[in-house]
Scaffold this active site. Sequence first.
Site, PDB file in Angstrom:
ATOM      1  N   ASP A 190       0.855  -1.191   0.000  1.00 39.99           N
ATOM      2  CA  ASP A 190       0.000   0.000   0.000  1.00 39.99           C
ATOM      3  C   ASP A 190       0.896   1.248   0.000  1.00 39.99           C
ATOM      4  OD1 ASP A 190       0.875  -0.465   2.674  1.00 39.99           O
ATOM      5  OD2 ASP A 190      -0.678   0.866   3.435  1.00 39.99           O
ATOM      6  N   HIS A 236       1.464  -8.850  -3.371  1.00 40.74           N
ATOM      7  CA  HIS A 236       0.451  -7.791  -3.198  1.00 40.74           C
ATOM      8  C   HIS A 236       1.211  -6.473  -3.077  1.00 40.74           C
ATOM      9  CE1 HIS A 236      -3.458  -6.195  -1.775  1.00 40.74           C
ATOM     10  NE2 HIS A 236      -2.721  -5.407  -0.995  1.00 40.74           N
ATOM     11  N   ASP A 273       1.352 -17.487  -4.471  1.00 37.96           N
ATOM     12  CA  ASP A 273       2.022 -16.318  -5.063  1.00 37.96           C
ATOM     13  C   ASP A 273       0.999 -15.560  -5.887  1.00 37.96           C
ATOM     14  OD1 ASP A 273       3.778 -14.463  -6.030  1.00 37.96           O
ATOM     15  OD2 ASP A 273       4.559 -15.763  -7.619  1.00 37.96           O
TER      16      ASP A 273
HETATM   17  O1  9MR Z   1       2.466  -6.677   9.194  1.00 35.89           O
HETATM   18  C1  9MR Z   1       1.198  -6.469   9.775  1.00 35.89           C
HETATM   19  C2  9MR Z   1       0.683  -7.779  10.344  1.00 35.89           C
HETATM   20  O2  9MR Z   1       1.518  -8.232  11.375  1.00 35.89           O
HETATM   21  C3  9MR Z   1      -0.745  -7.606  10.835  1.00 35.89           C
HETATM   22  O3  9MR Z   1      -1.257  -8.854  11.244  1.00 35.89           O
HETATM   23  C4  9MR Z   1      -1.589  -7.015   9.719  1.00 35.89           C
HETATM   24  C5  9MR Z   1      -3.038  -6.808  10.093  1.00 35.89           C
HETATM   25  O4  9MR Z   1      -3.160  -5.835  11.050  1.00 35.89           O
HETATM   26  O5  9MR Z   1      -1.047  -5.788   9.284  1.00 35.89           O
HETATM   27  C6  9MR Z   1       0.247  -5.914   8.747  1.00 35.89           C
HETATM   28  O6  9MR Z   1       0.699  -4.675   8.369  1.00 35.89           O
HETATM   29  C7  9MR Z   1       0.166  -4.120   7.196  1.00 35.89           C
HETATM   30  C8  9MR Z   1      -0.180  -2.695   7.524  1.00 35.89           C
HETATM   31  O7  9MR Z   1      -1.267  -2.674   8.418  1.00 35.89           O
HETATM   32  C9  9MR Z   1      -0.467  -1.839   6.312  1.00 35.89           C
HETATM   33  N1  9MR Z   1       0.560  -1.962   5.317  1.00 35.89           N
HETATM   34  C10 9MR Z   1       0.834  -3.316   4.947  1.00 35.89           C
HETATM   35  C11 9MR Z   1       1.251  -4.144   6.116  1.00 35.89           C
HETATM   36  C12 9MR Z   1       1.649  -5.564   5.725  1.00 35.89           C
HETATM   37  O8  9MR Z   1       0.606  -6.375   5.374  1.00 35.89           O
END
Ligand code: 9MR
Length: 569
Positions: free
Chosen positions: A180, A496, A542
């Site tokens: 993102d 992603h 993937d």
């Molecule tokens: O890395 C994060 C993971 O440990 C959590 O379980 C998840 C859900 O809250 O969020 C991940 O972090 C994401 C972040 O919120 C937004 N940018 C992408 C991150 C990786 O998926």
Amino acid sequence: MEYRFQIMLYTNGSESMNNDEIEVPRPERLESACHIFVNQAGYQPWDEKYAILSFPASFYTVVDEHGRICFSGSTTYGGFDRGSGEVLYKADFSTLRLPGKYHVQCGNEFSMSFMIEDRAYKNCFDKCMKAFYYQRCGCELESRYAGEWKHGKCHCSPALLLDNTRIKLDVSGGWHDAGDYGRYVTAAATALAHLFYGWKMFPDIFRQQNLNIPEKPSDMPDVLLECRYELEWLLKMQRVDGSVWHKATTFKHAPFVMPEQDKDPMYVMPISSSATADFAAVTALASTIYKEYDSDLSAWLLRCSRAAWDWLEKNPQFVGFQNPKGCDTGVYGEHSDRDNRFWAAAELFNATGDTSFFSRAMELLPEEFSKTALGFASVGGFGTLSLILSGRMSPQFGELLQKTFVTRAEELADVCRSNAWGVSLSPEQYVWGSNMAVLTNGMTFLIADHLEKRSGGREQRFRRFASMQLDYLLGTNPTGYSFVTGIGEFCVNYPHHRPAFADGVEECIPGLVSGGPNSRREDPYAKEMIPDDTPPMKCFSDNMECYSLNEVTIYWNSAAVFLLAGLQE
Ligand code: 9MR
Ligand code: ZN
């Protein structure tokens, strides 16, 4: 292969979908057809080398690219493995040290190819570090640095302060967090901490690195130039009263467009005490690191760190972060800030020698938090490491802190011994970002070795376990994938990651570390595609829709960079 398809683009945590018809290369990756798993980046001649086989086999060979048999041996039985649901066999060819390109062969089965060479990790190390450049926000990525993965200047319009939207702020710059386009303070602090400690512990490896980034050549090593780009953004996230805003993101995740096409208004979201403490910690740490290269920057960092700390002292209560209603970007929520404050106190003590910081760190030490964790949700390990490396501890206390890391490394080594993959996770631990746990455990092994060596103790008894974590990441795992884009014959290519999708380039930006298997399968596509009874280590695909198991982030990449640096020593 190009064809049209109806893509449903799910965004993290939201129900929003984009049902536009978009012409894109549709990944049609099959599961690994391979049953012999190796580190596809390769092996340094002096390291332990083994393949894992998921079928009964007694005899195997290692064959070079001309078909010559260079090694032969018998497998050892590894037993049934709960994490992968497989009965495993191990083929150890550590004594093969001759540089070359090889496959492991067993009957009609072949492994992916791999190299044995002195610089086996160099390419992966450089790519994983260069990935931070590709994550840069607020500037154009020019083709002379970015090649075909170039893009325009993004996210530069003034951001609206959520607390008072009449106020506009410049928070441009820094790294996109992940797949993102958000920028989050605690995530940034974690990634920087991995890179800074990597630099502190393995400076010679980083000094040799040439990343081909836009900064003018200087005596500042490329890793520090790249980190400075993030720091300059981080400094913009501090409020005049010293506290720090938690994140700068749009209200909703962008669709899968290039960053310069994401024109939604950017918001500076409310402050949190965890962001403020992590900010205080990492700017204090950075001030010690940049001192010899740029004394003005170093002094400024320390000033900002102190301002953040003063705010924390005046505001002892935990200020958590929650998304405002209707916002679906990352939360990075925490339940306590004790570990964050401990880290900040420790770094400020290291940076200034002022014992009042040490006293505060000591007051926080007995509280309930991990003293060795090295991730965004739990940062106590950075504090412990900071105190030990400060050289300001009494020998007895320094030893005690060191023992915390060493004991943790011993526990993790036992987990590695308990499964044939040599991975440091138990079957229950394959959750969102499992690769980060693997990699930070790898860091713990190297830290324990580093500390023991520093205090004149036994050398490198944990190195082989660190190496196993990297082997796992790069292909010695039951999915068969190298979890790093562009590294290895069978590597992830469809993470992603918005630009990776939107740039129209079939080959993914190299050096991105995928989050890895997540048995909870927390996104709609993974839930649908991965059957319920799939063993935890195989809960992977993937596929770019799978944000809960195939996203990338800066703090997964940074942990990989640390490990790759340390293992080249
Ligand atoms: O890395 C994060 C993971 O440990 C959590 O379980 C998840 C859900 O809250 O969020 C991940 O972090 C994401 C972040 O919120 C937004 N940018 C992408 C991150 C990786 O998926
Ligand atoms: Zn951007």
